[in-house]
Design a protein around this motif. Sequence first.
Motif, PDB file in Angstrom:
ATOM      1  N   ASP A  25      50.683  39.371  37.863  1.00  0.00           N
ATOM      2  CA  ASP A  25      49.374  39.440  37.212  1.00  0.00           C
ATOM      3  C   ASP A  25      48.247  39.148  38.196  1.00  0.00           C
ATOM      4  N   VAL A  26      48.425  38.158  39.057  1.00  0.00           N
ATOM      5  CA  VAL A  26      47.388  37.802  40.031  1.00  0.00           C
ATOM      6  C   VAL A  26      47.210  38.929  41.054  1.00  0.00           C
ATOM      7  N   TYR A  27      48.304  39.480  41.530  1.00  0.00           N
ATOM      8  CA  TYR A  27      48.224  40.586  42.485  1.00  0.00           C
ATOM      9  C   TYR A  27      47.489  41.784  41.876  1.00  0.00           C
ATOM     10  N   ALA A  28      47.644  41.986  40.574  1.00  0.00           N
ATOM     11  CA  ALA A  28      46.998  43.121  39.898  1.00  0.00           C
ATOM     12  C   ALA A  28      45.477  43.085  40.054  1.00  0.00           C
ATOM     13  N   TRP A  29      44.877  41.873  40.144  1.00  0.00           N
ATOM     14  CA  TRP A  29      43.428  41.851  40.375  1.00  0.00           C
ATOM     15  C   TRP A  29      43.071  41.530  41.809  1.00  0.00           C
ATOM     16  N   GLN A  30      43.863  40.727  42.511  1.00  0.00           N
ATOM     17  CA  GLN A  30      43.510  40.392  43.894  1.00  0.00           C
ATOM     18  C   GLN A  30      43.614  41.603  44.833  1.00  0.00           C
ATOM     19  N   SER A  31      44.327  42.618  44.433  1.00  0.00           N
ATOM     20  CA  SER A  31      44.475  43.814  45.265  1.00  0.00           C
ATOM     21  C   SER A  31      43.350  44.830  45.029  1.00  0.00           C
ATOM     22  N   ARG A  32      42.462  44.551  44.104  1.00  0.00           N
ATOM     23  CA  ARG A  32      41.397  45.483  43.738  1.00  0.00           C
ATOM     24  C   ARG A  32      40.107  45.218  44.521  1.00  0.00           C
ATOM     25  N   GLN A  49      49.969  38.191  50.566  1.00  0.00           N
ATOM     26  CA  GLN A  49      48.776  37.341  50.537  1.00  0.00           C
ATOM     27  C   GLN A  49      48.557  36.770  49.130  1.00  0.00           C
ATOM     28  N   SER A  50      48.811  37.575  48.120  1.00  0.00           N
ATOM     29  CA  SER A  50      48.704  37.073  46.742  1.00  0.00           C
ATOM     30  C   SER A  50      49.762  36.019  46.467  1.00  0.00           C
ATOM     31  N   ARG A  51      50.948  36.197  47.024  1.00  0.00           N
ATOM     32  CA  ARG A  51      52.000  35.184  46.847  1.00  0.00           C
ATOM     33  C   ARG A  51      51.534  33.843  47.434  1.00  0.00           C
ATOM     34  N   ALA A  52      50.936  33.883  48.620  1.00  0.00           N
ATOM     35  CA  ALA A  52      50.421  32.657  49.241  1.00  0.00           C
ATOM     36  C   ALA A  52      49.297  32.056  48.402  1.00  0.00           C
ATOM     37  N   SER A  53      48.438  32.905  47.833  1.00  0.00           N
ATOM     38  CA  SER A  53      47.358  32.440  46.973  1.00  0.00           C
ATOM     39  C   SER A  53      47.905  31.754  45.723  1.00  0.00           C
ATOM     40  N   VAL A  54      48.903  32.364  45.079  1.00  0.00           N
ATOM     41  CA  VAL A  54      49.509  31.774  43.889  1.00  0.00           C
ATOM     42  C   VAL A  54      50.166  30.440  44.242  1.00  0.00           C
ATOM     43  N   THR A  55      50.863  30.391  45.375  1.00  0.00           N
ATOM     44  CA  THR A  55      51.502  29.140  45.802  1.00  0.00           C
ATOM     45  C   THR A  55      50.461  28.032  45.942  1.00  0.00           C
ATOM     46  N   GLU A  97      31.977  21.859  40.810  1.00  0.00           N
ATOM     47  CA  GLU A  97      31.569  23.256  40.899  1.00  0.00           C
ATOM     48  C   GLU A  97      32.547  24.109  40.096  1.00  0.00           C
ATOM     49  N   LEU A  98      31.997  25.003  39.301  1.00  0.00           N
ATOM     50  CA  LEU A  98      32.778  25.917  38.481  1.00  0.00           C
ATOM     51  C   LEU A  98      32.994  27.232  39.224  1.00  0.00           C
ATOM     52  N   GLY A  99      34.198  27.785  39.096  1.00  0.00           N
ATOM     53  CA  GLY A  99      34.491  29.101  39.650  1.00  0.00           C
ATOM     54  C   GLY A  99      35.371  29.879  38.695  1.00  0.00           C
ATOM     55  N   TYR A 100      35.434  31.186  38.869  1.00  0.00           N
ATOM     56  CA  TYR A 100      36.226  32.037  37.982  1.00  0.00           C
ATOM     57  C   TYR A 100      36.449  33.394  38.627  1.00  0.00           C
ATOM     58  N   VAL A 101      37.572  34.011  38.268  1.00  0.00           N
ATOM     59  CA  VAL A 101      37.892  35.388  38.670  1.00  0.00           C
ATOM     60  C   VAL A 101      38.668  35.996  37.511  1.00  0.00           C
ATOM     61  N   PHE A 102      38.286  37.214  37.116  1.00  0.00           N
ATOM     62  CA  PHE A 102      38.960  37.889  36.007  1.00  0.00           C
ATOM     63  C   PHE A 102      39.254  39.341  36.350  1.00  0.00           C
ATOM     64  N   HIS A 103      40.346  39.832  35.797  1.00  0.00           N
ATOM     65  CA  HIS A 103      40.692  41.245  35.939  1.00  0.00           C
ATOM     66  C   HIS A 103      39.657  42.055  35.161  1.00  0.00           C
TER      67      HIS A 103
END
Length: 186
Positions: A25-32, A49-55, A97-103
């Motif tokens: 699911d994370v790779y689905a948006w981080q690759s865009r 890179q997404s795997r490292a981010s999720v870790t 500090e608030l942050g967010y990322v969404f598909h």
Amino acid sequence: MFQPTYPLRTARLTLRPMVPGDLDDVYAWQSRPDVVRWMLGAGPRTREQSRASVTAMVAEDALRAEGDCLTLAVVAEARVIGTVELVWRSQADRTAELGYVFHPDHGGRGLATEAARALLDWAFGEFGLHRVYARCHARNEASARLMARLGMRQEARHVESYLFRGEWADQLVFAVLDREWRSAEG
């Protein structure tokens, strides 16, 4: 150590710590490219890179000390559609500090607002913050609109304050105080 009682639930969402199984699911948006467009120093990520981010995000399940980040998976319809995060910026000033990322496929339905609101409720309630701020590139209109929907006021426009993809960029700063949050919610 400070952390919500998991999971946090809203009318349509579940917020919980990240787990390694969230990779697809994370790779689905981080690759865009359209998702990482406004992120400093980020380009579309490879699966590794997404795997490292999720870790890294898996370890961000609580606020143990100033500077820590709490990252929560936002789950809708059994999929992780984004993340919301809170970075503990000052213990003495009770500020984060608030942050967010969404598909983007889940945009336009108020889900990001709903998720951020749930995290802010916890931040001002159980965690006891005085002030939460958020920042975005001045041309990131969607992020600025989200902050305004949350009741955050624009406090500053820092002109040409940072180098973004080789060019000087303006940054917007929004914030909300505990008393403002409580009066808006009441």
